[in-house]
Enzyme design. Sequence first.
Site, PDB file in Angstrom:
ATOM      1  N   ASP A   1       8.311   1.965   9.384  1.00 45.91           N
ATOM      2  CA  ASP A   1       7.019   1.279   9.436  1.00 45.91           C
ATOM      3  C   ASP A   1       6.392   1.338  10.829  1.00 45.91           C
ATOM      4  O   ASP A   1       6.362   0.345  11.575  1.00 45.91           O
ATOM      5  CB  ASP A   1       7.137  -0.183   8.976  1.00 45.91           C
ATOM      6  CG  ASP A   1       7.111  -0.277   7.451  1.00 45.91           C
ATOM      7  OD1 ASP A   1       7.217   0.775   6.793  1.00 45.91           O
ATOM      8  OD2 ASP A   1       6.977  -1.398   6.927  1.00 45.91           O
TER       9      ASP A   1
ATOM     10  N   ASP B   1      11.088  -7.398   7.380  1.00 46.97           N
ATOM     11  CA  ASP B   1      10.620  -6.502   6.315  1.00 46.97           C
ATOM     12  C   ASP B   1      10.369  -5.091   6.843  1.00 46.97           C
ATOM     13  O   ASP B   1      10.073  -4.187   6.068  1.00 46.97           O
ATOM     14  CB  ASP B   1       9.354  -7.057   5.648  1.00 46.97           C
ATOM     15  CG  ASP B   1       8.263  -7.383   6.646  1.00 46.97           C
ATOM     16  OD1 ASP B   1       8.497  -8.243   7.505  1.00 46.97           O
ATOM     17  OD2 ASP B   1       7.186  -6.757   6.577  1.00 46.97           O
TER      18      ASP B   1
ATOM     19  N   ARG C   1      14.705  -2.548   2.682  1.00 45.11           N
ATOM     20  CA  ARG C   1      14.647  -3.265   3.963  1.00 45.11           C
ATOM     21  C   ARG C   1      15.549  -4.482   3.969  1.00 45.11           C
ATOM     22  O   ARG C   1      15.969  -4.940   2.898  1.00 45.11           O
ATOM     23  CB  ARG C   1      13.201  -3.768   4.163  1.00 45.11           C
ATOM     24  CG  ARG C   1      12.199  -2.668   4.228  1.00 45.11           C
ATOM     25  CD  ARG C   1      11.002  -2.928   3.294  1.00 45.11           C
ATOM     26  NE  ARG C   1      10.268  -1.675   3.093  1.00 45.11           N
ATOM     27  CZ  ARG C   1       9.401  -1.195   3.955  1.00 45.11           C
ATOM     28  NH1 ARG C   1       9.098  -1.898   5.012  1.00 45.11           N
ATOM     29  NH2 ARG C   1       8.820  -0.031   3.743  1.00 45.11           N
TER      30      ARG C   1
ATOM     31  N   ASP D   1      -6.367  -4.038   1.151  1.00 44.19           N
ATOM     32  CA  ASP D   1      -7.091  -3.089   0.303  1.00 44.19           C
ATOM     33  C   ASP D   1      -6.214  -1.938  -0.196  1.00 44.19           C
ATOM     34  O   ASP D   1      -6.680  -1.044  -0.884  1.00 44.19           O
ATOM     35  CB  ASP D   1      -8.313  -2.529   1.056  1.00 44.19           C
ATOM     36  CG  ASP D   1      -7.922  -1.866   2.368  1.00 44.19           C
ATOM     37  OD1 ASP D   1      -6.711  -1.698   2.621  1.00 44.19           O
ATOM     38  OD2 ASP D   1      -8.833  -1.503   3.135  1.00 44.19           O
ATOM     39  N   GLY D   2      -4.940  -1.954   0.209  1.00 48.63           N
ATOM     40  CA  GLY D   2      -4.035  -0.906  -0.261  1.00 48.63           C
ATOM     41  C   GLY D   2      -4.222   0.427   0.436  1.00 48.63           C
ATOM     42  O   GLY D   2      -3.599   1.421   0.073  1.00 48.63           O
TER      43      GLY D   2
ATOM     44  N   ARG E   1       0.823  -1.220   0.000  1.00 49.66           N
ATOM     45  CA  ARG E   1       0.000   0.000   0.000  1.00 49.66           C
ATOM     46  C   ARG E   1       0.850   1.260   0.000  1.00 49.66           C
ATOM     47  O   ARG E   1       0.358   2.346   0.272  1.00 49.66           O
ATOM     48  CB  ARG E   1      -0.912  -0.006   1.207  1.00 49.66           C
ATOM     49  CG  ARG E   1      -0.170  -0.232   2.527  1.00 49.66           C
ATOM     50  CD  ARG E   1      -1.109  -0.035   3.656  1.00 49.66           C
ATOM     51  NE  ARG E   1      -0.525  -0.530   4.893  1.00 49.66           N
ATOM     52  CZ  ARG E   1      -1.058  -0.315   6.082  1.00 49.66           C
ATOM     53  NH1 ARG E   1      -2.167   0.393   6.164  1.00 49.66           N
ATOM     54  NH2 ARG E   1      -0.512  -0.785   7.159  1.00 49.66           N
TER      55      ARG E   1
HETATM   56  P1  AMP Z   1       3.136  -4.333   8.013  1.00 50.80           P
HETATM   57  O1  AMP Z   1       2.776  -5.336   9.067  1.00 50.80           O
HETATM   58  O2  AMP Z   1       2.306  -3.070   8.048  1.00 50.80           O
HETATM   59  O3  AMP Z   1       4.595  -4.047   7.942  1.00 50.80           O
HETATM   60  O4  AMP Z   1       2.727  -4.990   6.644  1.00 50.80           O
HETATM   61  C1  AMP Z   1       3.196  -6.218   6.169  1.00 50.80           C
HETATM   62  C2  AMP Z   1       2.930  -6.327   4.699  1.00 50.80           C
HETATM   63  O5  AMP Z   1       1.531  -6.230   4.455  1.00 50.80           O
HETATM   64  C3  AMP Z   1       3.572  -5.231   3.881  1.00 50.80           C
HETATM   65  O6  AMP Z   1       4.010  -5.814   2.703  1.00 50.80           O
HETATM   66  C4  AMP Z   1       2.459  -4.256   3.641  1.00 50.80           C
HETATM   67  O7  AMP Z   1       2.632  -3.523   2.466  1.00 50.80           O
HETATM   68  C5  AMP Z   1       1.251  -5.172   3.565  1.00 50.80           C
HETATM   69  N1  AMP Z   1       0.012  -4.497   3.988  1.00 50.80           N
HETATM   70  C6  AMP Z   1      -0.325  -4.109   5.235  1.00 50.80           C
HETATM   71  N2  AMP Z   1      -1.537  -3.535   5.242  1.00 50.80           N
HETATM   72  C7  AMP Z   1      -1.993  -3.566   3.974  1.00 50.80           C
HETATM   73  C8  AMP Z   1      -3.185  -3.123   3.323  1.00 50.80           C
HETATM   74  N3  AMP Z   1      -4.170  -2.523   3.988  1.00 50.80           N
HETATM   75  N4  AMP Z   1      -3.279  -3.326   2.001  1.00 50.80           N
HETATM   76  C9  AMP Z   1      -2.308  -3.918   1.312  1.00 50.80           C
HETATM   77  N5  AMP Z   1      -1.175  -4.367   1.850  1.00 50.80           N
HETATM   78  C10 AMP Z   1      -1.002  -4.181   3.170  1.00 50.80           C
HETATM   79 MG    MG Z   2       5.938  -3.141   7.006  1.00 54.11          MG
END
Ligand code: AMP
Ligand code: MG
Length: 507
Positions: free
Chosen positions: A277, A267, A195, A137-138, A105
């Site tokens: 993040d 990541d 990352r 949902d991005g 996203r």
């Molecule tokens: P995070 O836990 O926020 O670091 O996210 C882990 C992975 O999930 C990353 O690749 C994010 O880009 C993806 N991600 C998290 N939330 C969303 C969302 N609402 N829509 C699409 N991808 C997401």
């Molecule tokens: Mg992340």
Amino acid sequence: MANKEIAKITNRLSHMDELIFDHSFATLPPQFFTRVVPTPMPAPYLVASSPSAAAMIGIDHAAFSDDDFIVSFVGNHIPAKAQPLAAVYSGHQFGVWAGQLGDGRAILLGDVASKDGVRMELQLKGAGRTPYSRMGDGRAVLRSSIREFLCSEAMAALGIPTSRALCIMGSDLPVMRETVESAAVVTRMAPSFIRFGSFEHWTHSTHNNHQSALQTLSDYVIDQFYPALRDAPQPYVALLREVTRRTAHLVAQWQAVGFMHGVLNTDNMSILGLTLDYGPFGFMEAFDPHHICNHSDQHGRYAYHMQPQIGYWNCYALGQALLPLIGDVEEAQAALAIYPIEYKNKIDALWHAKLGLTTQLPDDDQLIANMFSMMQSNHVDFTQFFRRLSQVQTSNVDNNNSDTALRDSMLDRAAFDSWAAQYRQRLQQENSVDKARKEAMNSINPKYVLRNYLAQIAIEKAQNKDFSEIETLLNILSRPYDEQPEAEQYAALPPDWASHLEVSCSS
Ligand code: AMP
Ligand code: MG
């Protein structure tokens, strides 16, 4: 619209179009990313902007309320030289290999020039789906966007390496989480968002040319961000060592202000050693080393006391990823072996500075360990404790009660008195001067941190379209070490209702 008005907007538009001047990440081969277009948002509006982040790239922050800024930073208008893309990466999540992830996203627009000559990448977070969105949902919700925005800027003001946040644009577009929330886009800024997981992606890949991709990425990172390592005898070992050093220092800085990241997956680990993040992060309040800030982290893998070793674990994952380039396991291990040493040196220096000690003596480890057990049994507020510690005076001969406020905040006053006596003795040992020590301590022990309840108040107001509290908080947190008498209540302990606050991975 009057002609003059149109001319003004056109000018500003061309300014927006000039802002992105280059795109270094997009010079990498196409296997590193997918070109994407942000998904437009209906009726966007300005939620907040950061004057100091804007100043870094020479933007007048008043301009963020202009339509052309709003449409550009929400992703509805793509600046002329932008080449929007989403990067691919993989990673270990909660200790388990998670396979391919990627910017699900976040959409990279390109590079802007900062005033100090460092180019900064601009990334729109929450700007719509990408090929890496998987089930997501991005989008990002207003709540988590405010938290990321405020914390990035607060960490920068604390002097802790971090990605920056330029602005938040909102929209009434409904986004489904546990409940229906509204959408927002945070514009993040960092020299790079690469990352540890960007490297792991290639090492764990079965892709034809994964080894050459790994080398291309490593050479790019060295070239762009660690040019001094180019001529090292073994540049990839040198890269691993330098990232390990930066990570150890970063985690030490987190520990020293009581910051908990919440999701230290590989990541989410920056190859530049930046805090990256922001999700379910938290600042330690009632001291408990086992505190878990992320409600989704059931086993406490990322609890406060775990962060130093998790930082090390993550560096190991990076070492594993770089191994095909390094070749020799022992070389990689030697580079990683600096982590505990670098961490210990940094954290020792920080605890000493926080205690106002200018020398290091062998018994100090005991003094510091005793302090933590006293803090824990007293459930003392981490930030207030260190801030108030500067009130303690070296001599207590007249029972001058210099530390009354601090002592009054203790449940177990006898334990405090006993520790304070050791501390005074230690101060006397180095002939510490009260006034000078107080000043030094106040420049390292912040008075103001982003407590969850403060963020929550700003979020709830913003959800009712009152964005003023975000600005107020941003202002206060941009001077965390200053006494700000008019903002005294922002240094207060969390109210009772805040004990029900939970933050989780849902954002
Ligand atoms: P995070 O836990 O926020 O670091 O996210 C882990 C992975 O999930 C990353 O690749 C994010 O880009 C993806 N991600 C998290 N939330 C969303 C969302 N609402 N829509 C699409 N991808 C997401
Ligand atoms: Mg992340």
